[in-house]
Enzyme design. Sequence first.
Site, mmCIF file in Angstrom:
data_model
loop_
_atom_site.group_PDB
_atom_site.id
_atom_site.type_symbol
_atom_site.label_atom_id
_atom_site.label_comp_id
_atom_site.label_asym_id
_atom_site.label_seq_id
_atom_site.Cartn_x
_atom_site.Cartn_y
_atom_site.Cartn_z
ATOM 1 N N TRP B 102 35.121 -31.768 -30.502
ATOM 2 C CA TRP B 102 34.410 -32.045 -29.387
ATOM 3 C C TRP B 102 34.729 -33.778 -28.982
ATOM 4 C CZ3 TRP B 102 33.857 -28.082 -26.927
ATOM 5 C CH2 TRP B 102 33.547 -26.931 -27.837
ATOM 6 N N ASP B 172 26.887 -37.477 -28.268
ATOM 7 C CA ASP B 172 26.775 -36.237 -28.102
ATOM 8 C C ASP B 172 25.873 -35.702 -29.220
ATOM 9 O OD1 ASP B 172 27.043 -33.406 -28.072
ATOM 10 O OD2 ASP B 172 29.211 -33.399 -27.867
ATOM 11 N N LYS B 196 21.890 -24.887 -28.758
ATOM 12 C CA LYS B 196 22.044 -24.537 -30.181
ATOM 13 C C LYS B 196 20.546 -24.744 -30.663
ATOM 14 C CE LYS B 196 26.468 -26.513 -29.637
ATOM 15 N NZ LYS B 196 27.382 -25.570 -30.086
#
Lengths: 361, 361
Positions: B102, B172, B196
């Site tokens: 990511w 992030d 999540k």
Amino acid sequence: MKRVYNFSAGPSMLPEEVLRKAADEILDYKGCGQSVMEMSHRSSVFQGIIDRAESLLREVMGIPDNYKVLFLQGGASSQFAMIPLNLMVNSHKADYVLTGQWATKSWKEASRYGETRVIASSKDKTFTYIPKLDPKTFTPDADYFYICMNNTIYGTLYHTLPETGKVPLVADISSCICSEPLDVSKFGLLFAGAQKNLAPAGLTIVIVREDLVGHAQEITPTMFNYKTHVDGGSMFNTPPCWTIYICMMVLDWIQNTVGGLGEMQKRNQKKAKLLYDYLDNSKLFRGTVVPEDRSLMNVPFVTDSDELNAKFVKESTEAGFVNLKGHRTVGGMRASIYNAMPYEGVEKLVDFMDKFEKANG
Amino acid sequence: MKRVYNFSAGPSMLPEEVLRKAADEILDYKGCGQSVMEMSHRSSVFQGIIDRAESLLREVMGIPDNYKVLFLQGGASSQFAMIPLNLMVNSHKADYVLTGQWATKSWKEASRYGETRVIASSKDKTFTYIPKLDPKTFTPDADYFYICMNNTIYGTLYHTLPETGKVPLVADISSCICSEPLDVSKFGLLFAGAQKNLAPAGLTIVIVREDLVGHAQEITPTMFNYKTHVDGGSMFNTPPCWTIYICMMVLDWIQNTVGGLGEMQKRNQKKAKLLYDYLDNSKLFRGTVVPEDRSLMNVPFVTDSDELNAKFVKESTEAGFVNLKGHRTVGGMRASIYNAMPYEGVEKLVDFMDKFEKANG
Ligand SMILES: Cc1ncc(COP(=O)(O)O)c(C=O)c1O
Ligand SMILES: Cc1ncc(COP(=O)(O)O)c(C=O)c1O
Ligand SMILES: [Mg+2]
Ligand SMILES: [Mg+2]
Ligand SMILES: [Mg+2]
Ligand SMILES: [Mg+2]
């Protein structure tokens, strides 16, 4: 449990049987032990849901094989930039017709990424009609020709499409998708925020002819490039799973309960006729749109008095007809009678209007 | 109705009581006669929901007043472009640390919009650790310094933050948001895909210091400009209403059932310790991450045999522990034990692993 008749322009009513099914399955989708809100988008169960949503949409709308179907996030508003970024790549020119706020916003955004031309506008009369279009005035080498097919705020609909020849026709069908049959092959690209006729908010459907994909402007963010999502099968990143699941069930309802878009159209015409006929005969209320361009989905209407408009909105809300207040740029009232609004809801509204007229006329 | 223990890396388990409440209210939200999936985002009822979601997030995370909270669409992946487009506007330079897929994707996207530098990477050892960072190597006039705080795929977490001085730290936090207390004032911008720890897929949360908003690059699409959404109170266009509603209920659960982030952290530490202790003592299984950088949320582990890994995934799935297969770039297994995973789920998993070890060790 109480249910109202919700005339909201979007998000809007969903078929009650879809909501009931969603409630039933919310903790355990078909025995997998998980909610659709919880499951991995890479699971075979979710792959089944998104595949079924796509195949139902293809079946319901009759989408030809050379068109890709994308399930995206970002709302219809994101398409206002994605369209020029992906399509304004040859002549860097595009034609726009301004029939309301959404077409105007889209045109303004596109003007930041290429040379746009306004072919016609109905702003002179508060967007109460669809301008007559003469193909001789169109830009022959435009990368696309843009219309907003159904104008949610002003209540107009293109009943005939502009003849754009080889120039791809692009249409915002946010507020009319799946309301009646549409010949997809006439378009280069169709898009819709799904929150009116197909799903809760958070899902945008794009239907794009495959030859138009893969030529985006250099500056295009990866997530704004249609190719990213075509290549990823709408799962380059995590899609809005629950919203796609509800969309699948609504499409199933259109196809298998209602009986397809032909039947959907009949239902919608019957509902709209009831309301327009009443408006045309009423001495208190009148529709704001010229008869030949009237929308099947959004019906703006007014009385000649601001006080009576306000009184009507107040009393109708109390009586269980909600979200009838018109958009601030039009005033008065607007009844959005999307697919999921039952005939009975319009019937009761008309009854209520009639009583209101007798009491206040 | 059956429920499994879902170890998916995202979308992931939600608190069962939240799902039950959502089912109860699905046809009629608090007597308004509509589903949250149907209601106008301009209604006072929905304004109440989004306001409450924001105030709960501010309370739970202790977000200072000079930070804006945004509820967006487009996934965390859209932030990979939005961050450089909005923040790379002075020196046009930014520093990145590559701790996994990511971070790498985000860095590549940013490199299209300005001058990026990779300060450190843990790619040499398949991202199994967080690189030690020396502030003397940082770009002093960078527009921001970027990290992926918790690396979902590889199972690493920054337990100490880089000292970036005046350079805004951007993180992030998709897979660790609200898993433990975090000093928001140390950051210029935080973002998370909510699928999540907080909500179903389709919602991205951005927390941004207000002085960083309003300077976007000229080419930025309107919908990718933070200022658009700050000015619109996250309702410039239709937001993902249902997902925000579930998020509100999950935040309420964290704050009022669990007792806030301090308690949440204790629960998460207890769950993670159980699993890591087992892995450290097991002769069959081992964790793949160096102990000092281990994630509280994502726990990758392996045996030394591909056959046993496959056998474990198969048998654990059959026993009701789902989504334990590791990411294809790491292989083996991964247990994502987010906030909503109960202690009991990890306990039962460890029991199962122990039995498997005895049968196959
Ligand atoms: C015709 C039309 N286009 C675009 C939009 C904007 O959609 P979104 O809010 O999903 O960006 C709307 C919203 O009402 C609309 O009616
Ligand atoms: C740390 C991290 N960042 C970004 C993403 C991408 O999120 P999205 O799928 O919402 O774009 C993920 C997804 O798993 C992730 O774990
Ligand atoms: Mg309009
Ligand atoms: Mg009349
Ligand atoms: Mg990672
Ligand atoms: Mg071991």
